[in-house]
Design an enzyme around this catalytic site. Structure first.
Site, short mmCIF file in Angstrom:
data_model
loop_
_atom_site.label_atom_id
_atom_site.label_comp_id
_atom_site.label_asym_id
_atom_site.label_seq_id
_atom_site.Cartn_x
_atom_site.Cartn_y
_atom_site.Cartn_z
N ARG A 57 3.39 49.22 -33.57
CA ARG A 57 4.81 49.57 -33.42
C ARG A 57 5.62 49.36 -34.70
NH1 ARG A 57 7.24 49.23 -28.67
NH2 ARG A 57 5.89 49.08 -26.86
N LYS A 164 -13.13 41.85 -23.97
CA LYS A 164 -12.78 41.17 -22.74
C LYS A 164 -11.34 40.71 -22.74
CE LYS A 164 -13.58 36.47 -22.17
NZ LYS A 164 -12.63 35.70 -22.96
N HIS A 194 -18.09 38.74 -27.79
CA HIS A 194 -18.36 38.32 -29.17
C HIS A 194 -19.56 37.36 -29.26
CE1 HIS A 194 -15.88 34.79 -28.19
NE2 HIS A 194 -16.44 34.20 -29.22
N LYS A 198 -23.20 36.77 -32.28
CA LYS A 198 -23.66 35.54 -32.94
C LYS A 198 -25.14 35.66 -33.26
CE LYS A 198 -20.32 32.64 -30.45
NZ LYS A 198 -19.33 32.19 -31.43
N GLU A 232 -15.83 22.86 -25.71
CA GLU A 232 -14.81 23.06 -26.74
C GLU A 232 -13.95 21.82 -26.84
OE1 GLU A 232 -13.27 27.19 -27.25
OE2 GLU A 232 -13.47 27.16 -25.09
N ASP A 251 -12.63 32.96 -17.83
CA ASP A 251 -12.58 33.09 -19.29
C ASP A 251 -13.98 33.05 -19.91
OD1 ASP A 251 -11.15 33.22 -21.76
OD2 ASP A 251 -11.43 31.07 -22.05
N HIS A 256 -19.52 35.09 -21.52
CA HIS A 256 -20.29 34.39 -22.55
C HIS A 256 -21.48 33.60 -21.99
CE1 HIS A 256 -16.95 35.71 -24.78
NE2 HIS A 256 -16.19 34.65 -24.68
N LYS A 357 -12.52 22.98 -21.87
CA LYS A 357 -11.64 22.73 -23.02
C LYS A 357 -11.42 21.23 -23.14
CE LYS A 357 -10.17 27.13 -23.67
NZ LYS A 357 -10.64 27.89 -24.83
C1 BG6 Z 1 -13.06 33.42 -25.88
C2 BG6 Z 1 -12.27 32.65 -24.86
O1 BG6 Z 1 -13.59 34.58 -25.30
O2 BG6 Z 1 -14.13 32.61 -26.37
C3 BG6 Z 1 -11.71 31.38 -25.50
O3 BG6 Z 1 -11.19 33.44 -24.38
C4 BG6 Z 1 -12.84 30.57 -26.11
O4 BG6 Z 1 -11.01 30.60 -24.53
C5 BG6 Z 1 -13.68 31.43 -27.02
O5 BG6 Z 1 -12.25 29.52 -26.84
C6 BG6 Z 1 -14.92 30.67 -27.46
O6 BG6 Z 1 -15.56 31.40 -28.48
P1 BG6 Z 1 -16.40 30.65 -29.61
O7 BG6 Z 1 -16.98 31.75 -30.42
O8 BG6 Z 1 -15.42 29.80 -30.35
O9 BG6 Z 1 -17.43 29.83 -28.88
#
Ligand code: BG6
Length: 522
Positions: A57, A164, A194, A198, A232, A251, A256, A357
Protein backbone atom coordinates in the site's frame (compact mmCIF):
# COMPACT_ATOMS: atom_id res chain seq x y z
CA UNK A 1 15.30 -33.16 -5.53
CA UNK A 2 16.15 -30.10 -3.56
CA UNK A 3 19.29 -28.20 -3.07
CA UNK A 4 21.60 -30.02 -0.67
CA UNK A 5 24.62 -28.58 1.10
CA UNK A 6 27.21 -30.46 -0.91
CA UNK A 7 25.58 -29.31 -4.14
CA UNK A 8 25.29 -25.74 -2.95
CA UNK A 9 27.95 -24.27 -5.18
CA UNK A 10 27.42 -26.61 -8.11
CA UNK A 11 23.66 -26.29 -8.57
CA UNK A 12 22.67 -24.33 -11.70
CA UNK A 13 20.82 -21.01 -11.50
CA UNK A 14 17.03 -21.26 -11.28
CA UNK A 15 14.86 -20.72 -14.34
CA UNK A 16 14.21 -17.08 -15.40
CA UNK A 17 11.29 -15.50 -13.56
CA UNK A 18 9.73 -12.51 -11.86
CA UNK A 19 9.02 -12.99 -8.16
CA UNK A 20 6.06 -10.83 -7.16
CA UNK A 21 5.75 -10.28 -3.43
CA UNK A 22 2.39 -9.16 -2.04
CA UNK A 23 3.09 -7.49 1.31
CA UNK A 24 6.56 -6.33 0.32
CA UNK A 25 6.49 -3.57 2.94
CA UNK A 26 6.28 -6.13 5.76
CA UNK A 27 8.61 -7.89 8.11
CA UNK A 28 8.84 -11.20 6.25
CA UNK A 29 10.11 -9.51 3.09
CA UNK A 30 12.72 -7.53 4.97
CA UNK A 31 13.89 -10.17 7.42
CA UNK A 32 13.67 -13.36 5.34
CA UNK A 33 12.76 -13.05 1.68
CA UNK A 34 15.22 -10.38 0.54
CA UNK A 35 18.10 -11.85 2.60
CA UNK A 36 17.26 -15.24 1.04
CA UNK A 37 17.37 -13.70 -2.46
CA UNK A 38 20.67 -12.13 -1.48
CA UNK A 39 22.14 -15.51 -0.43
CA UNK A 40 20.89 -17.11 -3.65
CA UNK A 41 22.43 -14.28 -5.65
CA UNK A 42 25.74 -14.65 -3.80
CA UNK A 43 25.75 -18.40 -4.52
CA UNK A 44 25.05 -17.81 -8.24
CA UNK A 45 21.64 -19.48 -7.95
CA UNK A 46 19.47 -16.59 -9.10
CA UNK A 47 19.10 -16.50 -12.87
CA UNK A 48 20.52 -13.59 -14.86
CA UNK A 49 16.97 -13.00 -16.09
CA UNK A 50 15.37 -12.28 -12.76
CA UNK A 51 13.32 -9.49 -11.24
CA UNK A 52 11.49 -9.03 -7.98
CA UNK A 53 8.41 -6.82 -7.91
CA UNK A 54 7.32 -5.73 -4.43
CA UNK A 55 3.66 -4.82 -3.94
CA UNK A 56 2.14 -2.99 -1.00
CA UNK A 57 0.00 0.00 0.00
CA UNK A 58 2.89 2.36 0.66
CA UNK A 59 3.66 5.09 -1.85
CA UNK A 60 7.22 4.22 -2.87
CA UNK A 61 9.28 4.31 -6.04
CA UNK A 62 11.79 1.65 -7.06
CA UNK A 63 14.70 3.62 -5.60
CA UNK A 64 13.15 4.30 -2.20
CA UNK A 65 12.02 0.65 -2.00
CA UNK A 66 15.60 -0.47 -2.64
CA UNK A 67 16.95 1.99 -0.06
CA UNK A 68 14.56 0.70 2.61
CA UNK A 69 15.71 -2.86 1.98
CA UNK A 70 19.37 -1.86 1.93
CA UNK A 71 18.97 -0.38 5.41
CA UNK A 72 18.15 -3.72 7.00
CA UNK A 73 19.91 -6.12 4.64
CA UNK A 74 23.48 -5.66 5.86
CA UNK A 75 22.23 -6.32 9.39
CA UNK A 76 20.30 -9.47 8.36
CA UNK A 77 23.11 -11.08 6.39
CA UNK A 78 25.83 -10.06 8.86
CA UNK A 79 29.41 -10.84 7.91
CA UNK A 80 28.29 -12.45 4.63
CA UNK A 81 27.38 -8.99 3.31
CA UNK A 82 29.17 -7.87 0.15
CA UNK A 83 28.42 -4.57 -1.54
CA UNK A 84 29.01 -6.20 -4.96
CA UNK A 85 26.35 -8.83 -4.44
CA UNK A 86 23.90 -6.22 -3.20
CA UNK A 87 24.53 -4.03 -6.25
CA UNK A 88 23.76 -6.99 -8.51
CA UNK A 89 20.53 -7.78 -6.66
CA UNK A 90 19.48 -4.18 -6.11
CA UNK A 91 19.05 -3.46 -9.82
CA UNK A 92 16.53 -6.28 -10.16
CA UNK A 93 14.20 -5.01 -7.40
CA UNK A 94 11.09 -3.05 -8.33
CA UNK A 95 8.07 -1.70 -6.54
CA UNK A 96 4.46 -0.94 -7.31
CA UNK A 97 1.78 0.47 -5.04
CA UNK A 98 -1.32 -1.67 -4.96
CA UNK A 99 -4.64 -1.91 -3.18
CA UNK A 100 -4.87 -5.67 -2.97
CA UNK A 101 -8.69 -5.57 -3.05
CA UNK A 102 -9.04 -3.17 -6.00
CA UNK A 103 -9.74 -4.96 -9.30
CA UNK A 104 -8.37 -2.14 -11.45
CA UNK A 105 -4.97 -2.36 -9.74
CA UNK A 106 -4.58 -5.88 -11.12
CA UNK A 107 -4.94 -4.57 -14.67
CA UNK A 108 -2.10 -2.21 -13.90
CA UNK A 109 -0.12 -5.12 -12.43
CA UNK A 110 -0.50 -7.00 -15.72
CA UNK A 111 0.91 -4.04 -17.62
CA UNK A 112 3.80 -3.59 -15.24
CA UNK A 113 4.67 -7.28 -15.45
CA UNK A 114 4.61 -7.22 -19.23
CA UNK A 115 7.10 -4.34 -19.17
CA UNK A 116 9.42 -6.02 -16.63
CA UNK A 117 9.19 -9.23 -18.56
CA UNK A 118 10.37 -7.52 -21.73
CA UNK A 119 13.14 -5.60 -19.99
CA UNK A 120 14.52 -8.53 -18.00
CA UNK A 121 13.76 -11.41 -20.42
CA UNK A 122 11.99 -13.38 -17.71
CA UNK A 123 10.04 -15.46 -20.24
CA UNK A 124 6.61 -14.86 -18.72
CA UNK A 125 7.32 -16.98 -15.63
CA UNK A 126 5.74 -15.52 -12.50
CA UNK A 127 6.16 -16.59 -8.89
CA UNK A 128 3.60 -14.88 -6.64
CA UNK A 129 4.57 -14.83 -2.98
CA UNK A 130 1.64 -13.95 -0.71
CA UNK A 131 3.34 -12.48 2.36
CA UNK A 132 -0.04 -11.29 3.64
CA UNK A 133 -2.62 -12.45 6.23
CA UNK A 134 -4.39 -15.68 5.17
CA UNK A 135 -7.72 -13.85 4.94
CA UNK A 136 -6.33 -12.27 1.75
CA UNK A 137 -5.18 -15.50 0.04
CA UNK A 138 -8.56 -16.11 -1.64
CA UNK A 139 -9.14 -12.40 -2.45
CA UNK A 140 -5.77 -12.05 -4.17
CA UNK A 141 -5.82 -15.33 -6.10
CA UNK A 142 -9.37 -14.59 -7.32
CA UNK A 143 -8.19 -11.30 -8.77
CA UNK A 144 -5.01 -12.79 -10.22
CA UNK A 145 -7.16 -15.47 -11.82
CA UNK A 146 -9.59 -12.92 -13.27
CA UNK A 147 -6.88 -10.97 -15.09
CA UNK A 148 -5.33 -14.18 -16.42
CA UNK A 149 -2.12 -14.01 -14.37
CA UNK A 150 -2.52 -17.58 -13.12
CA UNK A 151 -2.97 -19.00 -16.59
CA UNK A 152 0.00 -21.14 -17.69
CA UNK A 153 0.90 -21.88 -21.28
CA UNK A 154 3.31 -24.41 -22.75
CA UNK A 155 6.10 -21.86 -22.58
CA UNK A 156 5.62 -20.23 -19.19
CA UNK A 157 4.68 -21.08 -15.62
CA UNK A 158 2.70 -19.37 -12.86
CA UNK A 159 3.15 -20.40 -9.22
CA UNK A 160 1.84 -19.12 -5.89
CA UNK A 161 3.56 -19.46 -2.53
CA UNK A 162 1.53 -19.15 0.65
CA UNK A 163 2.52 -19.65 4.26
CA UNK A 164 0.76 -20.98 7.31
CA UNK A 165 -1.70 -20.72 8.93
CA UNK A 166 -3.61 -22.76 6.35
CA UNK A 167 -6.95 -22.35 8.12
CA UNK A 168 -7.61 -22.70 11.83
CA UNK A 169 -9.32 -26.10 11.78
CA UNK A 170 -10.27 -28.82 9.32
CA UNK A 171 -13.32 -27.03 7.85
CA UNK A 172 -11.54 -23.75 7.26
CA UNK A 173 -8.54 -25.54 5.70
CA UNK A 174 -10.87 -27.34 3.28
CA UNK A 175 -12.57 -24.03 2.42
CA UNK A 176 -9.20 -22.36 1.80
CA UNK A 177 -8.02 -25.21 -0.42
CA UNK A 178 -11.25 -25.02 -2.41
CA UNK A 179 -10.85 -21.26 -2.85
CA UNK A 180 -7.30 -21.71 -4.13
CA UNK A 181 -8.30 -24.55 -6.45
CA UNK A 182 -10.96 -22.39 -8.08
CA UNK A 183 -8.20 -20.34 -9.67
CA UNK A 184 -5.34 -22.76 -10.21
CA UNK A 185 -4.25 -26.37 -10.13
CA UNK A 186 -2.80 -27.97 -7.04
CA UNK A 187 0.57 -28.20 -8.88
CA UNK A 188 0.73 -24.39 -9.00
CA UNK A 189 0.35 -23.99 -5.21
CA UNK A 190 3.45 -24.05 -3.03
CA UNK A 191 2.52 -24.13 0.67
CA UNK A 192 5.48 -23.29 2.85
CA UNK A 193 6.11 -24.90 6.21
CA UNK A 194 9.42 -23.31 7.04
CA UNK A 195 10.48 -26.46 8.95
CA UNK A 196 10.81 -28.13 5.57
CA UNK A 197 13.42 -25.53 4.64
CA UNK A 198 15.69 -26.55 7.51
CA UNK A 199 18.72 -28.54 6.38
CA UNK A 200 18.48 -30.81 9.42
CA UNK A 201 14.87 -31.68 8.69
CA UNK A 202 15.79 -32.65 5.14
CA UNK A 203 18.70 -34.59 6.59
CA UNK A 204 16.29 -36.92 8.39
CA UNK A 205 15.52 -38.40 4.96
CA UNK A 206 19.18 -38.63 4.01
CA UNK A 207 20.12 -40.19 7.34
CA UNK A 208 17.42 -42.81 7.00
CA UNK A 209 17.60 -43.62 3.31
CA UNK A 210 21.24 -43.08 2.39
CA UNK A 211 22.55 -45.31 5.17
CA UNK A 212 21.87 -49.01 5.06
CA UNK A 213 22.47 -49.66 8.75
CA UNK A 214 19.52 -47.58 9.96
CA UNK A 215 16.61 -49.21 8.18
CA UNK A 216 16.71 -52.61 9.96
CA UNK A 217 16.43 -50.82 13.32
CA UNK A 218 13.75 -48.35 12.32
CA UNK A 219 10.62 -50.08 13.56
CA UNK A 220 8.61 -51.36 16.52
CA UNK A 221 10.98 -54.30 17.06
CA UNK A 222 13.85 -52.04 18.10
CA UNK A 223 12.41 -48.66 18.96
CA UNK A 224 10.73 -48.23 22.33
CA UNK A 225 9.34 -44.76 21.71
CA UNK A 226 10.06 -41.39 20.10
CA UNK A 227 10.07 -37.93 21.68
CA UNK A 228 9.74 -34.81 19.54
CA UNK A 229 10.48 -31.56 21.36
CA UNK A 230 10.20 -28.05 19.99
CA UNK A 231 11.03 -25.90 23.00
CA UNK A 232 11.15 -22.13 22.76
CA UNK A 233 12.60 -19.86 25.41
CA UNK A 234 10.92 -16.81 23.90
CA UNK A 235 7.43 -15.71 24.86
CA UNK A 236 4.76 -14.50 22.46
CA UNK A 237 6.56 -11.17 22.03
CA UNK A 238 4.46 -8.78 19.92
CA UNK A 239 2.25 -11.55 18.48
CA UNK A 240 -0.27 -11.68 21.30
CA UNK A 241 -3.28 -10.94 19.07
CA UNK A 242 -2.46 -13.79 16.66
CA UNK A 243 -1.47 -16.18 19.42
CA UNK A 244 -4.66 -15.61 21.43
CA UNK A 245 -6.56 -17.06 18.46
CA UNK A 246 -4.05 -19.77 17.62
CA UNK A 247 -2.47 -21.16 20.81
CA UNK A 248 0.42 -23.62 20.88
CA UNK A 249 -1.57 -26.53 19.45
CA UNK A 250 -2.71 -24.83 16.23
CA UNK A 251 0.49 -22.82 15.90
CA UNK A 252 2.89 -25.76 15.98
CA UNK A 253 1.43 -29.28 15.95
CA UNK A 254 -0.52 -29.78 12.69
CA UNK A 255 2.35 -28.21 10.79
CA UNK A 256 5.89 -28.19 12.20
CA UNK A 257 5.78 -31.14 14.61
CA UNK A 258 3.88 -33.34 12.18
CA UNK A 259 6.44 -32.49 9.48
CA UNK A 260 9.13 -33.88 11.77
CA UNK A 261 7.04 -36.92 12.57
CA UNK A 262 6.26 -37.47 8.88
CA UNK A 263 9.90 -37.54 7.80
CA UNK A 264 10.88 -39.68 10.74
CA UNK A 265 8.18 -42.31 10.33
CA UNK A 266 7.54 -42.44 6.56
CA UNK A 267 8.19 -45.50 4.41
CA UNK A 268 11.02 -45.19 1.88
CA UNK A 269 9.60 -43.37 -1.18
CA UNK A 270 10.22 -44.88 -4.63
CA UNK A 271 12.22 -41.78 -5.52
CA UNK A 272 12.86 -38.31 -4.18
CA UNK A 273 10.42 -36.79 -6.65
CA UNK A 274 7.84 -34.54 -5.04
CA UNK A 275 4.90 -36.83 -5.70
CA UNK A 276 6.59 -39.93 -4.31
CA UNK A 277 7.76 -38.20 -1.12
CA UNK A 278 4.47 -36.43 -0.49
CA UNK A 279 2.50 -39.64 -0.99
CA UNK A 280 4.55 -41.39 1.66
CA UNK A 281 4.22 -38.49 4.08
CA UNK A 282 0.45 -38.52 3.58
CA UNK A 283 0.28 -42.26 4.15
CA UNK A 284 2.21 -41.81 7.39
CA UNK A 285 -0.09 -39.06 8.63
CA UNK A 286 -3.05 -41.22 7.63
CA UNK A 287 -1.76 -43.95 9.90
CA UNK A 288 -1.78 -41.70 13.00
CA UNK A 289 -4.76 -42.68 15.09
CA UNK A 290 -6.76 -39.55 15.98
CA UNK A 291 -7.42 -39.39 19.73
CA UNK A 292 -10.96 -40.18 20.83
CA UNK A 293 -12.62 -37.60 23.05
CA UNK A 294 -11.88 -39.80 26.10
CA UNK A 295 -8.25 -40.20 25.07
CA UNK A 296 -7.82 -36.44 24.78
CA UNK A 297 -8.23 -36.34 28.57
CA UNK A 298 -5.36 -38.77 29.16
CA UNK A 299 -3.13 -38.36 26.08
CA UNK A 300 -2.90 -34.58 25.88
CA UNK A 301 -1.60 -31.87 28.20
CA UNK A 302 -1.96 -28.12 27.88
CA UNK A 303 -0.26 -25.36 29.78
CA UNK A 304 0.16 -21.64 30.03
CA UNK A 305 3.17 -19.87 31.48
CA UNK A 306 3.17 -17.75 34.57
CA UNK A 307 5.84 -15.16 35.32
CA UNK A 308 9.28 -16.62 35.88
CA UNK A 309 12.98 -16.33 35.21
CA UNK A 310 14.70 -17.19 31.94
CA UNK A 311 17.92 -19.19 31.59
CA UNK A 312 19.78 -15.89 31.37
CA UNK A 313 18.36 -14.88 34.75
CA UNK A 314 15.95 -12.30 33.38
CA UNK A 315 12.60 -11.95 35.15
CA UNK A 316 9.78 -12.19 32.62
CA UNK A 317 6.04 -11.62 32.69
CA UNK A 318 3.27 -14.15 32.55
CA UNK A 319 1.58 -14.82 29.21
CA UNK A 320 -1.53 -13.06 30.52
CA UNK A 321 0.50 -9.88 30.99
CA UNK A 322 1.73 -9.82 27.38
CA UNK A 323 0.54 -7.07 25.01
CA UNK A 324 -2.79 -7.82 23.27
CA UNK A 325 -3.48 -10.81 25.53
CA UNK A 326 -6.61 -11.14 27.64
CA UNK A 327 -5.63 -10.94 31.35
CA UNK A 328 -7.88 -13.98 31.88
CA UNK A 329 -6.74 -15.76 28.74
CA UNK A 330 -7.27 -19.50 28.47
CA UNK A 331 -5.02 -19.88 25.46
CA UNK A 332 -2.41 -22.61 25.83
CA UNK A 333 1.27 -21.79 25.38
CA UNK A 334 2.35 -25.41 25.90
CA UNK A 335 1.07 -28.68 24.55
CA UNK A 336 2.15 -32.30 24.88
CA UNK A 337 0.53 -35.21 23.07
CA UNK A 338 0.91 -38.95 22.92
CA UNK A 339 0.16 -40.30 19.45
CA UNK A 340 0.30 -43.80 18.06
CA UNK A 341 0.15 -45.23 14.57
CA UNK A 342 -1.84 -47.94 13.00
CA UNK A 343 0.66 -49.46 10.60
CA UNK A 344 2.98 -52.44 10.37
CA UNK A 345 6.17 -50.51 11.17
CA UNK A 346 5.03 -48.46 14.16
CA UNK A 347 2.15 -50.34 15.82
CA UNK A 348 2.48 -49.92 19.59
CA UNK A 349 5.30 -47.34 19.48
CA UNK A 350 4.26 -44.11 21.20
CA UNK A 351 5.29 -40.78 19.70
CA UNK A 352 5.38 -38.12 22.41
CA UNK A 353 5.23 -34.55 21.11
CA UNK A 354 5.78 -31.42 23.16
CA UNK A 355 6.16 -27.76 22.35
CA UNK A 356 5.84 -24.55 24.28
CA UNK A 357 6.84 -20.96 24.76
CA UNK A 358 8.99 -19.66 27.59
CA UNK A 359 10.54 -23.02 28.31
CA UNK A 360 13.99 -23.54 29.81
CA UNK A 361 15.75 -23.51 26.44
CA UNK A 362 15.44 -23.01 22.69
CA UNK A 363 15.76 -26.56 21.33
CA UNK A 364 14.23 -28.63 18.59
CA UNK A 365 15.14 -32.28 18.60
CA UNK A 366 13.89 -35.78 17.99
CA UNK A 367 14.97 -38.42 20.50
CA UNK A 368 14.57 -42.05 19.50
CA UNK A 369 14.82 -44.41 22.43
CA UNK A 370 15.77 -47.97 21.58
CA UNK A 371 14.61 -51.05 23.46
CA UNK A 372 16.89 -52.38 26.15
CA UNK A 373 19.09 -55.41 25.56
CA UNK A 374 17.04 -58.54 26.29
CA UNK A 375 19.17 -59.63 29.27
CA UNK A 376 21.60 -57.71 31.41
CA UNK A 377 24.79 -59.74 31.78
CA UNK A 378 26.80 -57.08 33.52
CA UNK A 379 25.67 -57.72 37.05
CA UNK A 380 27.81 -55.04 38.65
CA UNK A 381 25.82 -52.38 36.91
CA UNK A 382 22.53 -51.45 38.43
CA UNK A 383 20.12 -51.81 35.52
CA UNK A 384 18.20 -48.77 36.68
CA UNK A 385 21.36 -46.72 36.43
CA UNK A 386 21.95 -47.78 32.84
CA UNK A 387 20.44 -45.36 30.36
CA UNK A 388 18.62 -46.84 27.38
CA UNK A 389 20.34 -46.42 24.01
CA UNK A 390 19.19 -43.22 22.41
CA UNK A 391 19.61 -41.54 19.07
CA UNK A 392 19.05 -37.79 19.07
CA UNK A 393 18.54 -35.80 15.89
CA UNK A 394 19.25 -32.19 16.83
CA UNK A 395 17.31 -29.96 14.48
CA UNK A 396 18.39 -26.67 16.06
CA UNK A 397 20.58 -25.21 17.44
CA UNK A 398 23.94 -27.02 17.32
CA UNK A 399 22.55 -29.11 14.46
CA UNK A 400 23.76 -32.67 14.52
CA UNK A 401 23.19 -36.27 15.52
CA UNK A 402 24.06 -37.87 18.82
CA UNK A 403 24.03 -41.53 19.77
CA UNK A 404 24.26 -42.53 23.40
CA UNK A 405 24.98 -46.12 24.34
CA UNK A 406 26.62 -48.27 27.03
CA UNK A 407 30.43 -48.61 27.27
CA UNK A 408 32.72 -50.33 29.77
CA UNK A 409 33.90 -48.10 32.57
CA UNK A 410 37.68 -48.64 32.81
CA UNK A 411 38.66 -50.70 35.84
CA UNK A 412 38.83 -54.26 37.15
CA UNK A 413 35.07 -54.63 37.43
CA UNK A 414 32.77 -55.15 34.46
CA UNK A 415 30.74 -51.99 34.83
CA UNK A 416 28.82 -50.17 32.14
CA UNK A 417 28.27 -46.44 31.76
CA UNK A 418 26.53 -44.28 29.17
CA UNK A 419 28.67 -42.51 26.56
CA UNK A 420 27.90 -40.25 23.59
CA UNK A 421 28.98 -40.23 19.98
CA UNK A 422 28.33 -36.81 18.54
CA UNK A 423 28.24 -35.48 14.98
CA UNK A 424 27.98 -31.69 14.57
CA UNK A 425 27.01 -30.29 11.21
CA UNK A 426 29.18 -27.27 11.64
CA UNK A 427 32.35 -29.34 12.14
CA UNK A 428 31.90 -30.97 8.74
CA UNK A 429 30.11 -28.44 6.61
CA UNK A 430 30.84 -25.09 8.27
CA UNK A 431 28.12 -22.64 8.97
CA UNK A 432 26.61 -21.19 5.81
CA UNK A 433 24.49 -18.11 6.45
CA UNK A 434 20.89 -18.86 5.53
CA UNK A 435 17.38 -17.79 6.44
CA UNK A 436 15.82 -21.20 5.73
CA UNK A 437 13.96 -19.73 2.74
CA UNK A 438 16.76 -20.11 0.18
CA UNK A 439 16.09 -23.74 -0.71
CA UNK A 440 12.34 -23.20 -0.75
CA UNK A 441 12.45 -20.21 -3.10
CA UNK A 442 15.01 -21.91 -5.35
CA UNK A 443 12.94 -25.10 -5.49
CA UNK A 444 9.77 -23.22 -6.31
CA UNK A 445 11.53 -21.35 -9.14
CA UNK A 446 12.51 -24.77 -10.50
CA UNK A 447 9.09 -26.36 -10.01
CA UNK A 448 10.24 -28.81 -7.34
CA UNK A 449 7.43 -29.18 -4.79
CA UNK A 450 9.04 -31.88 -2.64
CA UNK A 451 9.50 -29.55 0.31
CA UNK A 452 6.08 -27.94 0.07
CA UNK A 453 2.84 -29.16 1.54
CA UNK A 454 0.13 -30.74 -0.54
CA UNK A 455 -3.51 -29.77 0.20
CA UNK A 456 -4.11 -33.30 1.54
CA UNK A 457 -1.19 -33.03 3.99
CA UNK A 458 -2.60 -29.81 5.40
CA UNK A 459 -6.04 -31.36 5.86
CA UNK A 460 -4.61 -34.50 7.46
CA UNK A 461 -2.71 -32.34 9.96
CA UNK A 462 -5.95 -30.71 11.07
CA UNK A 463 -7.79 -34.04 11.18
CA UNK A 464 -5.21 -35.33 13.68
CA UNK A 465 -5.68 -32.45 16.13
CA UNK A 466 -9.38 -31.76 15.59
CA UNK A 467 -10.59 -33.91 18.52
CA UNK A 468 -8.10 -32.23 20.85
CA UNK A 469 -9.32 -28.79 19.79
CA UNK A 470 -12.95 -29.87 20.27
CA UNK A 471 -12.46 -31.28 23.77
CA UNK A 472 -10.28 -28.39 24.90
CA UNK A 473 -12.85 -25.93 23.71
CA UNK A 474 -15.65 -27.77 25.49
CA UNK A 475 -13.66 -28.09 28.72
CA UNK A 476 -11.81 -24.83 29.39
CA UNK A 477 -8.67 -25.22 31.52
CA UNK A 478 -9.12 -24.52 35.21
CA UNK A 479 -5.50 -24.44 36.34
CA UNK A 480 -3.95 -21.80 34.05
CA UNK A 481 -1.27 -20.54 34.40
CA UNK A 482 0.28 -23.86 35.35
CA UNK A 483 4.00 -23.57 34.62
CA UNK A 484 6.62 -20.97 35.40
CA UNK A 485 8.41 -19.21 32.56
CA UNK A 486 11.90 -20.72 32.32
CA UNK A 487 10.76 -24.22 33.41
CA UNK A 488 10.15 -27.33 31.30
CA UNK A 489 6.39 -26.98 31.28
CA UNK A 490 3.54 -28.24 33.45
CA UNK A 491 4.02 -31.27 35.72
CA UNK A 492 1.23 -33.05 33.84
CA UNK A 493 3.59 -33.34 30.85
CA UNK A 494 5.90 -35.48 32.97
CA UNK A 495 2.94 -37.48 34.20
CA UNK A 496 1.98 -38.26 30.58
CA UNK A 497 5.18 -40.31 30.20
CA UNK A 498 5.47 -41.49 33.78
CA UNK A 499 2.19 -43.35 33.42
CA UNK A 500 3.88 -45.36 30.65
CA UNK A 501 7.03 -45.91 32.76
CA UNK A 502 9.01 -43.38 30.71
CA UNK A 503 10.60 -39.96 31.13
CA UNK A 504 11.28 -36.97 28.91
CA UNK A 505 14.88 -36.69 27.89
CA UNK A 506 16.52 -33.86 29.77
CA UNK A 507 17.93 -31.50 27.18
CA UNK A 508 21.23 -30.02 28.29
CA UNK A 509 20.60 -26.36 28.84
CA UNK A 510 22.56 -23.52 30.27
CA UNK A 511 19.80 -23.47 32.85
CA UNK A 512 20.80 -26.60 34.70
CA UNK A 513 18.64 -25.43 37.55
CA UNK A 514 15.47 -24.87 35.52
CA UNK A 515 12.42 -26.05 37.40
CA UNK A 516 11.66 -29.50 36.13
CA UNK A 517 8.78 -31.54 37.40
CA UNK A 518 8.61 -33.59 34.20
CA UNK A 519 10.94 -36.27 35.54
CA UNK A 520 13.31 -35.87 32.58
CA UNK A 521 16.32 -38.13 32.39
CA UNK A 522 19.74 -36.61 31.64
C1 BG6 B 1 6.18 -20.31 13.64
C2 BG6 B 1 5.27 -20.10 14.81
O1 BG6 B 1 5.51 -20.97 12.61
O2 BG6 B 1 7.30 -21.10 14.05
C3 BG6 B 1 6.02 -19.40 15.94
O3 BG6 B 1 4.16 -19.31 14.42
C4 BG6 B 1 7.27 -20.19 16.29
O4 BG6 B 1 5.18 -19.25 17.08
C5 BG6 B 1 8.09 -20.49 15.06
O5 BG6 B 1 8.01 -19.40 17.19
C6 BG6 B 1 9.21 -21.45 15.40
O6 BG6 B 1 10.09 -21.53 14.30
P1 BG6 B 1 11.63 -21.82 14.51
O7 BG6 B 1 12.18 -21.92 13.13
O8 BG6 B 1 12.17 -20.68 15.30
O9 BG6 B 1 11.70 -23.12 15.28
Amino acid sequence: MSLMQTEYTQAPPATPNVMIIFGAGGDLTRRKLVPALYHLCAAGLLPESFAMLGLDRLELGDESFRDRLADTLSESVGSAYSADVWERLRGSLHYMRIDMLADQDYEELCERLTRIDAERATEGNYLFYLAVPPSLFGEITNRLGEVGLLHESDSDWRRVIIEKPFGHDLDSAVTLNEAMHRNMDEEQIYRIDHYLGKETVQNIMVFRFANGFIEPLWNRHHIDHVQITVAESVGVEHRGAYYEEAGALRDMIPNHLLVLLGFLAMEPPNSFEAQAVREEINKTLDAIIPLTHEQVLTHSVRGQYAAGTTAAGEAVNAYRDSPHVDPKSRTETFVALKLTMDNWRWAGVPFYLRTGKRLAGQYTEIAIQFKRAPTMMFKDTDTDQLEPDMLVLRIQPNEGIQMSFGAKIPGPQMQVGTVNMDFCYEDYFGNKPATGYETLIYDCMNGDATLFKHADTVEKGWEIVQSVMDVWQALPPRDFPNYAAGSWGPCAAGELLRRDGRRWRRIQTEAATATDCTGSRS
